[in-house]
Design a protein around this motif. Structure first.
Motif, mmCIF file in Angstrom:
data_model
loop_
_atom_site.group_PDB
_atom_site.id
_atom_site.type_symbol
_atom_site.label_atom_id
_atom_site.label_comp_id
_atom_site.label_asym_id
_atom_site.label_seq_id
_atom_site.Cartn_x
_atom_site.Cartn_y
_atom_site.Cartn_z
ATOM 1 N N ALA A 98 -4.177 2.169 2.261
ATOM 2 C CA ALA A 98 -4.832 2.738 1.084
ATOM 3 C C ALA A 98 -3.911 2.738 -0.130
ATOM 4 O O ALA A 98 -2.684 2.702 -0.009
ATOM 5 C CB ALA A 98 -5.285 4.163 1.379
ATOM 6 N N GLY A 147 -1.036 4.702 4.717
ATOM 7 C CA GLY A 147 -1.752 4.030 5.790
ATOM 8 C C GLY A 147 -1.501 4.755 7.096
ATOM 9 O O GLY A 147 -0.790 5.760 7.138
ATOM 10 N N SER A 200 -9.203 1.503 -0.178
ATOM 11 C CA SER A 200 -8.616 1.367 1.154
ATOM 12 C C SER A 200 -9.314 0.268 1.933
ATOM 13 O O SER A 200 -10.409 -0.173 1.566
ATOM 14 C CB SER A 200 -8.684 2.682 1.934
ATOM 15 O OG SER A 200 -9.969 2.893 2.478
ATOM 16 N N ILE A 205 -7.622 9.017 -2.605
ATOM 17 C CA ILE A 205 -7.674 7.615 -2.185
ATOM 18 C C ILE A 205 -8.501 6.834 -3.202
ATOM 19 O O ILE A 205 -9.691 7.090 -3.393
ATOM 20 C CB ILE A 205 -8.281 7.468 -0.782
ATOM 21 C CG1 ILE A 205 -7.422 8.224 0.239
ATOM 22 C CG2 ILE A 205 -8.391 5.994 -0.394
ATOM 23 C CD1 ILE A 205 -7.973 8.191 1.648
ATOM 24 N N HIS A 233 -5.025 1.029 9.104
ATOM 25 C CA HIS A 233 -5.750 1.325 7.866
ATOM 26 C C HIS A 233 -4.732 1.504 6.748
ATOM 27 O O HIS A 233 -3.665 2.098 6.962
ATOM 28 C CB HIS A 233 -6.583 2.600 8.028
ATOM 29 C CG HIS A 233 -7.723 2.689 7.079
ATOM 30 N ND1 HIS A 233 -9.023 2.392 7.428
ATOM 31 C CD2 HIS A 233 -7.774 3.041 5.759
ATOM 32 C CE1 HIS A 233 -9.816 2.557 6.393
ATOM 33 N NE2 HIS A 233 -9.076 2.951 5.358
ATOM 34 N N SER A 291 0.824 -1.205 0.000
ATOM 35 C CA SER A 291 0.000 0.000 0.000
ATOM 36 C C SER A 291 0.863 1.262 0.000
ATOM 37 O O SER A 291 1.953 1.295 0.568
ATOM 38 C CB SER A 291 -0.923 0.011 1.218
ATOM 39 O OG SER A 291 -1.809 -1.096 1.175
#
Length: 217
Positions: free
Chosen positions: A128, A40, A110, A107, A126, A37
């Motif tokens: 994304a 985050g 996610s 974004i 989290h 990713s």
């Protein structure tokens, strides 16, 4: 193939020995690679119930143009997918463009999960903007990650809050001591001034007595 045991060992090591100002970002660096990713965050819930995301200062703030950025998010402003995850205490993913505020990083997709310890919400992970869609197996791996992180994070958050409380107490004591020293100095100067005044009064009495031709009483 991902060696999840090695990832767990490295995360545990980071969380146990790394200073608070680097720990969250260091863990996130590792997991960004795991989930491929771009962005985050790794945050915790403080004693007031706010989400605090120290990792944002390294990964998101330099590229984000939203004014008045902060790493603390009070419960009252929890929103979007990340807020829904926190409020519902369950993992969620969205493989579609997100609506974001002006200046926010774009974004495209996610996913995230809450970190729960003994049924209490204590944090969140989290991620994304992976090049490809997130999948159910990503969610399963993230949930597994949150489960093993939970007891370590709980202990770490309590330890760090105690350290901050001790540091604040020390600062308060230092301020109080400085004020006390200042007051003592003021009293000493006042006492010296009073002694000087008394000595001067004695001298004046002696001079008056001499002028009158008699000894001072």
């Amino acid at each position: 193939m991902l060696d999840f045991d090695a990832v767990r060992e490295r995360i545990t090591e980071i969380m146990l020995v790394t200073p608070e100002d680097r720990m969250y970002a260091d863990v996130l660096d590792l997991l960004l690679g795991v989930f491929e990713s771009e962005f985050g965050y790794f945050g915790y819930i403080n004693s007031a119930g706010d989400l605090v995301c120290p990792s944002m200062t390294r990964h998101i703030f330099p590229a984000c143009q939203v004014p008045d950025k902060d790493v603390m998010f009070p419960r009252a402003i929890w929103g979007g997918l990340w807020g829904q995850i926190l409020m519902e205490r369950r993992p969620l993913m969205k493989n579609a463009v997100h609506k974001v505020p002006i200046g926010h990083l774009p974004i495209g997709r996610s996913f995230g999960a809450p970190i729960l310890y003994r049924s209490t919400l204590i944090g969140q992970l989290h991620f994304a903007n992976r090049a490809s869609d997130y999948r159910d197996d990503d969610v399963a791996l993230l949930v597994q990650t949150c489960e093993f992180i939970a007891p370590v994070l709980d202990a770490r958050v309590r330890h760090d809050e105690q350290q901050r409380a001790r540091a604040q107490l020390q600062r308060d004591l230092e301020v109080a001591n400085e004020k006390l020293v200042t007051k003592i100095s003021e009293l000493e100067r006042l006492n010296e001034a009073m002694l000087d005044r008394e000595e001067r009064m004695i001298e004046l009495k002696a001079e008056l007595a001499a002028l009158r031709g008699r000894k001072p009483s």
